[in-house]
Design an enzyme around this catalytic site. Sequence first.
Site, PDB file in Angstrom:
ATOM      1  N   ASP A  95       9.139  -0.416  12.484  1.00  0.00           N
ATOM      2  CA  ASP A  95       9.271   1.329  13.235  1.00  0.00           C
ATOM      3  C   ASP A  95      11.216   1.550  12.825  1.00  0.00           C
ATOM      4  O   ASP A  95      11.845   0.798  12.777  1.00  0.00           O
ATOM      5  CB  ASP A  95       8.569   1.086  14.239  1.00  0.00           C
ATOM      6  CG  ASP A  95       7.221   1.574  14.074  1.00  0.00           C
ATOM      7  OD1 ASP A  95       6.921   2.165  13.561  1.00  0.00           O
ATOM      8  OD2 ASP A  95       6.637   0.677  15.186  1.00  0.00           O
ATOM      9  N   ARG A 104       1.294  -0.885   0.144  1.00  0.00           N
ATOM     10  CA  ARG A 104      -0.086   0.149   0.197  1.00  0.00           C
ATOM     11  C   ARG A 104       1.044   0.996   0.074  1.00  0.00           C
ATOM     12  O   ARG A 104       1.805   1.234   0.218  1.00  0.00           O
ATOM     13  CB  ARG A 104      -1.283   0.224   1.360  1.00  0.00           C
ATOM     14  CG  ARG A 104      -1.804  -0.938   1.011  1.00  0.00           C
ATOM     15  CD  ARG A 104      -2.977  -1.072   1.997  1.00  0.00           C
ATOM     16  NE  ARG A 104      -2.419  -1.328   4.051  1.00  0.00           N
ATOM     17  CZ  ARG A 104      -2.222  -0.082   4.759  1.00  0.00           C
ATOM     18  NH1 ARG A 104      -2.792   1.150   4.878  1.00  0.00           N
ATOM     19  NH2 ARG A 104      -2.288  -0.524   5.767  1.00  0.00           N
ATOM     20  N   ARG A 125      -6.144  10.584   7.166  1.00  0.00           N
ATOM     21  CA  ARG A 125      -5.345  11.720   8.554  1.00  0.00           C
ATOM     22  C   ARG A 125      -5.152  12.728   7.712  1.00  0.00           C
ATOM     23  O   ARG A 125      -4.393  13.068   6.486  1.00  0.00           O
ATOM     24  CB  ARG A 125      -4.580  10.927   8.773  1.00  0.00           C
ATOM     25  CG  ARG A 125      -4.026   9.663   9.667  1.00  0.00           C
ATOM     26  CD  ARG A 125      -3.197   9.459  10.226  1.00  0.00           C
ATOM     27  NE  ARG A 125      -2.031   9.059   9.210  1.00  0.00           N
ATOM     28  CZ  ARG A 125      -0.856   8.594  10.054  1.00  0.00           C
ATOM     29  NH1 ARG A 125      -0.426   8.638  11.306  1.00  0.00           N
ATOM     30  NH2 ARG A 125       0.596   9.070   9.401  1.00  0.00           N
TER      31      ARG A 125
HETATM   32  P1  FDA Z   1      13.746   3.271   3.932  1.00  0.00           P
HETATM   33  O1  FDA Z   1      13.177   3.207   2.910  1.00  0.00           O
HETATM   34  O2  FDA Z   1      14.045   4.477   4.349  1.00  0.00           O
HETATM   35  O3  FDA Z   1      15.369   3.792   3.534  1.00  0.00           O
HETATM   36  C1  FDA Z   1      15.674   2.205   1.472  1.00  0.00           C
HETATM   37  C2  FDA Z   1      16.271   3.486   0.507  1.00  0.00           C
HETATM   38  O4  FDA Z   1      16.616   2.206  -0.468  1.00  0.00           O
HETATM   39  C3  FDA Z   1      15.658   4.413   0.101  1.00  0.00           C
HETATM   40  O5  FDA Z   1      15.739   5.578   0.613  1.00  0.00           O
HETATM   41  C4  FDA Z   1      16.011   4.431  -1.380  1.00  0.00           C
HETATM   42  O6  FDA Z   1      15.617   5.200  -2.330  1.00  0.00           O
HETATM   43  C5  FDA Z   1      16.513   2.679  -1.099  1.00  0.00           C
HETATM   44  N1  FDA Z   1      16.839   2.416  -2.194  1.00  0.00           N
HETATM   45  C6  FDA Z   1      16.007   1.305  -2.722  1.00  0.00           C
HETATM   46  N2  FDA Z   1      16.471   0.842  -3.822  1.00  0.00           N
HETATM   47  C7  FDA Z   1      17.701   1.171  -4.394  1.00  0.00           C
HETATM   48  C8  FDA Z   1      18.184   1.144  -5.031  1.00  0.00           C
HETATM   49  N3  FDA Z   1      17.787   0.704  -6.638  1.00  0.00           N
HETATM   50  N4  FDA Z   1      19.542   1.883  -5.572  1.00  0.00           N
HETATM   51  C9  FDA Z   1      19.610   3.401  -4.703  1.00  0.00           C
HETATM   52  N5  FDA Z   1      18.718   3.233  -3.380  1.00  0.00           N
HETATM   53  C10 FDA Z   1      17.418   2.549  -3.448  1.00  0.00           C
HETATM   54  N6  FDA Z   1       8.737   4.675  12.198  1.00  0.00           N
HETATM   55  C11 FDA Z   1       8.735   5.118  13.464  1.00  0.00           C
HETATM   56  O7  FDA Z   1       9.488   4.260  14.193  1.00  0.00           O
HETATM   57  N7  FDA Z   1       7.751   5.541  13.937  1.00  0.00           N
HETATM   58  C12 FDA Z   1       7.056   6.931  13.089  1.00  0.00           C
HETATM   59  O8  FDA Z   1       5.371   7.850  13.128  1.00  0.00           O
HETATM   60  C13 FDA Z   1       6.930   5.896  11.897  1.00  0.00           C
HETATM   61  N8  FDA Z   1       5.623   6.616  10.887  1.00  0.00           N
HETATM   62  C14 FDA Z   1       6.297   6.095   9.474  1.00  0.00           C
HETATM   63  C15 FDA Z   1       5.128   6.604   8.712  1.00  0.00           C
HETATM   64  C16 FDA Z   1       4.880   5.931   6.904  1.00  0.00           C
HETATM   65  C17 FDA Z   1       4.280   6.277   6.023  1.00  0.00           C
HETATM   66  C18 FDA Z   1       6.557   5.125   6.603  1.00  0.00           C
HETATM   67  C19 FDA Z   1       6.016   4.087   5.315  1.00  0.00           C
HETATM   68  C20 FDA Z   1       6.743   4.159   7.484  1.00  0.00           C
HETATM   69  C21 FDA Z   1       6.528   5.095   8.758  1.00  0.00           C
HETATM   70  N9  FDA Z   1       7.749   4.837   9.907  1.00  0.00           N
HETATM   71  C22 FDA Z   1       7.625   4.801  10.926  1.00  0.00           C
HETATM   72  C23 FDA Z   1       8.696   3.972   9.355  1.00  0.00           C
HETATM   73  C24 FDA Z   1      10.404   4.055   8.582  1.00  0.00           C
HETATM   74  O9  FDA Z   1      10.041   4.811   7.913  1.00  0.00           O
HETATM   75  C25 FDA Z   1      11.221   2.764   8.808  1.00  0.00           C
HETATM   76  O10 FDA Z   1      11.843   2.044   9.653  1.00  0.00           O
HETATM   77  C26 FDA Z   1      12.110   2.842   8.093  1.00  0.00           C
HETATM   78  O11 FDA Z   1      12.255   3.493   7.306  1.00  0.00           O
HETATM   79  C27 FDA Z   1      13.346   1.748   8.042  1.00  0.00           C
HETATM   80  O12 FDA Z   1      14.691   2.399   7.385  1.00  0.00           O
HETATM   81  P2  FDA Z   1      14.967   1.200   5.885  1.00  0.00           P
HETATM   82  O13 FDA Z   1      16.653   1.748   5.735  1.00  0.00           O
HETATM   83  O14 FDA Z   1      14.611   0.243   5.972  1.00  0.00           O
HETATM   84  O15 FDA Z   1      13.772   1.932   4.838  1.00  0.00           O
END
Ligand code: FDA
Length: 387
Positions: free
Chosen positions: A360, A254, A285
């Site tokens: 998170d 989603r 929201r």
């Molecule tokens: P993240 O998605 O942050 O990073 C992955 C990176 O890899 C991205 O920057 C992407 O561009 C890059 N990437 C992917 N493919 C690539 C490629 N082929 N080449 C180069 N780069 C590439 N958590 C919390 O604790 N409190 C909260 O209130 C919230 N709220 C929230 C709201 C919403 C709408 C979402 C979707 C998520 C949250 N979160 C959250 C969760 C939080 O966003 C999450 O824990 C982190 O983003 C996780 O970090 P990651 O590094 O795993 O992924």
Amino acid sequence: APLPDLVIVGAGLFGLTIAERCAEELGLRVLILERRHHLGGNAYSERDPETNVEVHKYGAHLFHTSNERVWEYANRFTSFTDYRHRVFGKYQGQVYSLPMNLALINQFFGRSHTPDEARALIAEQSSEIATEDASNLEEKAISLIGRPLYEAFIKGYTAKQWQTDPRELSADIITRLPVRYTFQNGWFSDTYEGLPTEGYTAWLTKMADHPNIEVRLETDFFEVADDYKGKVPIVYTGPVDEYFANSEGRLSWRTVDLEESVVDTDDFQGTGVVNYNDQDVPYTRIIEFKHFHPERERTHLPGKSVIVHEYSRFAEEGDEPYYPVNTADDRAKLLKYRELAKAEPMVLFGGRLGTYKYLDMHMAIGSALSMYDNKLKPHFTEGAELT
Ligand code: FDA
């Protein structure tokens, strides 16, 4: 250019934690490839240039954890404010205090209840269906909290989140629907909570601020993969299906459309997050960012505020993947991708996209610290195999 010791794909919290540990503790030369124009992944934020209000660009991010190690680790890069998150919900012209608690029950049913009276009321209302007999999300929710609260606070919101009638949704999307028989309305119940004092981007930038770490922005791993695959260890935090060119089919997600606007008032809604529970209101929201940092009040432009309307829908190709849908079909595909990932030489998969799990922020940091302890450190210090 000489090869780095380690390549990390993705500059989100997972990738940054791995990079920082490997550079700082092991002295490795780390290259982070990030396809966006900024580091930080989804936790990235920016000051709105007109109002100076910090806006979380990928949805509201509130930091909270009960993990001592993660808390201590995060505090190396930033301090945290004493912000405590609260959420309110609008339904049929009234505003209620969430999560469901004694204040909501009293207001919704129009009279005061002691905790015991409220417990007895909900027990009676939820006796309509036995939880083990629930065959869809609606029945499950009614079996947990009764029909009146379900219809007001779960039905419309869930239908909007999933663009699906809750009777068509699987019962196991929800395991419990907590009702608090107290007036406690803090959204989280973790030991530690707060927002980074100087903002998310200052925190995340500091993690990468090390002479051994290079962050290459606007670089898609798949464009340069041949330079590194099989030559240096790689930690990949992008979507696992994309790594394997969707060979087992796409995993479903989603996404959320975030509609940002500046409104001509000092205070639009009096709090950071208001949920919209009525089904005929199209958004789920509204976030008003200035309320996340009341201590910055004097730095915000008077008479204006930044708000974001959130609309939830299924992600199409090219949309930001936010929440795993996790159908039975997705789970079957994921098992196949996990086999492929395990067999991929010198590549470790991590983070929310690499594991197809909602994490998170504290969980992303915690699982990166575990990968560092259990895989990367043993590999680089003792020559253990990377699998
Ligand atoms: P993240 O998605 O942050 O990073 C992955 C990176 O890899 C991205 O920057 C992407 O561009 C890059 N990437 C992917 N493919 C690539 C490629 N082929 N080449 C180069 N780069 C590439 N958590 C919390 O604790 N409190 C909260 O209130 C919230 N709220 C929230 C709201 C919403 C709408 C979402 C979707 C998520 C949250 N979160 C959250 C969760 C939080 O966003 C999450 O824990 C982190 O983003 C996780 O970090 P990651 O590094 O795993 O992924």
